[in-house]
Design an enzyme around this catalytic site. Sequence first.
Site, PDB file in Angstrom:
ATOM      1  N   ARG A 110       0.885  -1.176   0.000  1.00  0.00           N
ATOM      2  CA  ARG A 110       0.000   0.000   0.000  1.00  0.00           C
ATOM      3  C   ARG A 110       0.917   1.218   0.000  1.00  0.00           C
ATOM      4  NH1 ARG A 110      -5.279   1.275   3.606  1.00  0.00           N
ATOM      5  NH2 ARG A 110      -6.090  -0.024   1.925  1.00  0.00           N
TER       6      ARG A 110
ATOM      7  N   HIS B 252      -7.322   1.086  -6.490  1.00  0.00           N
ATOM      8  CA  HIS B 252      -7.486   0.170  -5.353  1.00  0.00           C
ATOM      9  C   HIS B 252      -8.092  -1.124  -5.917  1.00  0.00           C
ATOM     10  CE1 HIS B 252      -7.712  -1.229  -1.381  1.00  0.00           C
ATOM     11  NE2 HIS B 252      -8.569  -0.387  -0.834  1.00  0.00           N
TER      12      HIS B 252
ATOM     13  N   GLN C 266      -9.967  -3.814  -3.736  1.00  0.00           N
ATOM     14  CA  GLN C 266     -11.269  -3.321  -3.305  1.00  0.00           C
ATOM     15  C   GLN C 266     -12.313  -3.552  -4.404  1.00  0.00           C
ATOM     16  OE1 GLN C 266     -12.162  -1.730  -0.236  1.00  0.00           O
ATOM     17  NE2 GLN C 266     -14.142  -2.235  -1.112  1.00  0.00           N
TER      18      GLN C 266
ATOM     19  N   ASP D 176     -17.409   7.057  -1.313  1.00  0.00           N
ATOM     20  CA  ASP D 176     -16.162   6.933  -0.554  1.00  0.00           C
ATOM     21  C   ASP D 176     -15.873   8.298   0.073  1.00  0.00           C
ATOM     22  OD1 ASP D 176     -13.689   6.098   0.448  1.00  0.00           O
ATOM     23  OD2 ASP D 176     -12.639   6.300  -1.469  1.00  0.00           O
TER      24      ASP D 176
ATOM     25  N   CYS E  98     -16.361   1.590   0.399  1.00  0.00           N
ATOM     26  CA  CYS E  98     -15.178   0.751   0.670  1.00  0.00           C
ATOM     27  C   CYS E  98     -14.796   0.768   2.148  1.00  0.00           C
ATOM     28  CB  CYS E  98     -14.009   1.218  -0.188  1.00  0.00           C
ATOM     29  SG  CYS E  98     -13.536   2.919   0.150  1.00  0.00           S
TER      30      CYS E  98
ATOM     31  N   ARG F 142     -13.790  -8.542   0.929  1.00  0.00           N
ATOM     32  CA  ARG F 142     -12.371  -8.276   0.655  1.00  0.00           C
ATOM     33  C   ARG F 142     -11.571  -9.563   0.839  1.00  0.00           C
ATOM     34  NH1 ARG F 142     -10.018  -3.230   1.078  1.00  0.00           N
ATOM     35  NH2 ARG F 142      -8.142  -4.369   0.488  1.00  0.00           N
TER      36      ARG F 142
HETATM   37  N1   CP Z   1     -11.230  -0.297   2.236  1.00  0.00           N
HETATM   38  C1   CP Z   1      -9.971  -0.377   2.705  1.00  0.00           C
HETATM   39  O1   CP Z   1      -8.999  -0.562   1.952  1.00  0.00           O
HETATM   40  O2   CP Z   1      -9.850  -0.252   4.052  1.00  0.00           O
HETATM   41  P1   CP Z   1      -8.496  -0.097   4.886  1.00  0.00           P
HETATM   42  O3   CP Z   1      -7.910   1.239   4.512  1.00  0.00           O
HETATM   43  O4   CP Z   1      -8.909  -0.174   6.310  1.00  0.00           O
HETATM   44  O5   CP Z   1      -7.565  -1.208   4.496  1.00  0.00           O
HETATM   45  N1  NVA Z   2     -10.017   6.746  -1.139  1.00  0.00           N
HETATM   46  C1  NVA Z   2      -9.616   6.301   0.169  1.00  0.00           C
HETATM   47  C2  NVA Z   2      -9.808   4.823   0.312  1.00  0.00           C
HETATM   48  C3  NVA Z   2      -9.441   4.225   1.641  1.00  0.00           C
HETATM   49  C4  NVA Z   2      -9.582   2.736   1.672  1.00  0.00           C
HETATM   50  C5  NVA Z   2      -8.167   6.681   0.433  1.00  0.00           C
HETATM   51  O1  NVA Z   2      -7.333   6.539  -0.493  1.00  0.00           O
HETATM   52  O2  NVA Z   2      -7.860   7.124   1.532  1.00  0.00           O
END
Ligand code: CP
Ligand code: NVA
Length: 307
Positions: free
Chosen positions: A103, A130, A133, A225, A265, A293
């Site tokens: 990530r 993502h 997701q 989101d 998400c 997920r």
């Molecule tokens: N939706 C998602 O990726 O959640 P987290 O940021 O908690 O991993």
């Molecule tokens: N769009 C959000 C998603 C978190 C899972 C971010 O990037 O923070």
Amino acid sequence: MKDFLSVGDYSPQALQEFLDLAVELKKEYQETGRNAPILKDKKLGMIFQKPSLRTRVSFERGMEHLGGSAMYIGPAEIGLGKRESIADVARVMAGYVDGVMARVFDHQHVVEFAKWSSIPVINGLSDYNHPCQAMADVLTILEEFGALKGTNVTYVGDGNNVAVSLMHACTKLGANFTIANPEGYGMPESSIEEGRKFAAESGSQIRLLTDPHEAVRDADAIYTDTWTSMGQEEEAAKRERVFPPYQVNEQLISEAREHVIVLHCLPAHRNHEITDAVADGPHSRLFPQAHNRMHAQKAILAKLLAD
Ligand code: CP
Ligand code: NVA
């Protein structure tokens, strides 16, 4: 393909195979409380430059279900590209683990990592997309309606990483994708071009709107989101002023089809992009979606890491 960096990299057939396997692994796990140990003794390294609940826990549990294990490496460690070059980290990790989930802030960093890595690399969220997701999202829609082809999916809010992957997955798999975002907060032009190409190939529709009310008419699924993604915190005050007309609330969902489901998400910023009444109401599928997920990712792990 060695890596899972973008839904857009995969053919509709390959995406369907991930979904079929996810359904199979979920059923096996729910019926027997276990899965066959197809990743026995395999280790997934998980590199996080940002916080996480779902991604971390679902990957860790998913690996355990398949007979393997996962190692968490948090934002304070490694110093990807700072303490050590991405090329060096990628080559060192490949000697210790069997796959890496990363990530990152900058999407190019996960691309660079995968380029230098001899083992599979999975994108656990970047500023661009993502993809894991989106696989859970389309699995949830598939479970609800029995098909993706012809289903109307409407995303309301910021044209961010989650929107881009959802658009990739919908247009690849034949679902119609609509987004309503404020002027200036749409998806990047290059992503829209990808979506248009995938939609033309699958025969689905893509619509880019600014009016959330028009966008949800005929929607089977409404998705939202956060208005401020991780890394954009300094823009939060401005975004809080721009986005309120895009809140997913009871009025907005009453304008969609009666059977509409609501997806997010998570994490949710309650009573900002989504109200409590909607998040906890009868149309919400937020928690089955979060649980998916794990099931969707088990299919990705199995396909990429199994011998
Ligand atoms: N939706 C998602 O990726 O959640 P987290 O940021 O908690 O991993
Ligand atoms: N769009 C959000 C998603 C978190 C899972 C971010 O990037 O923070």
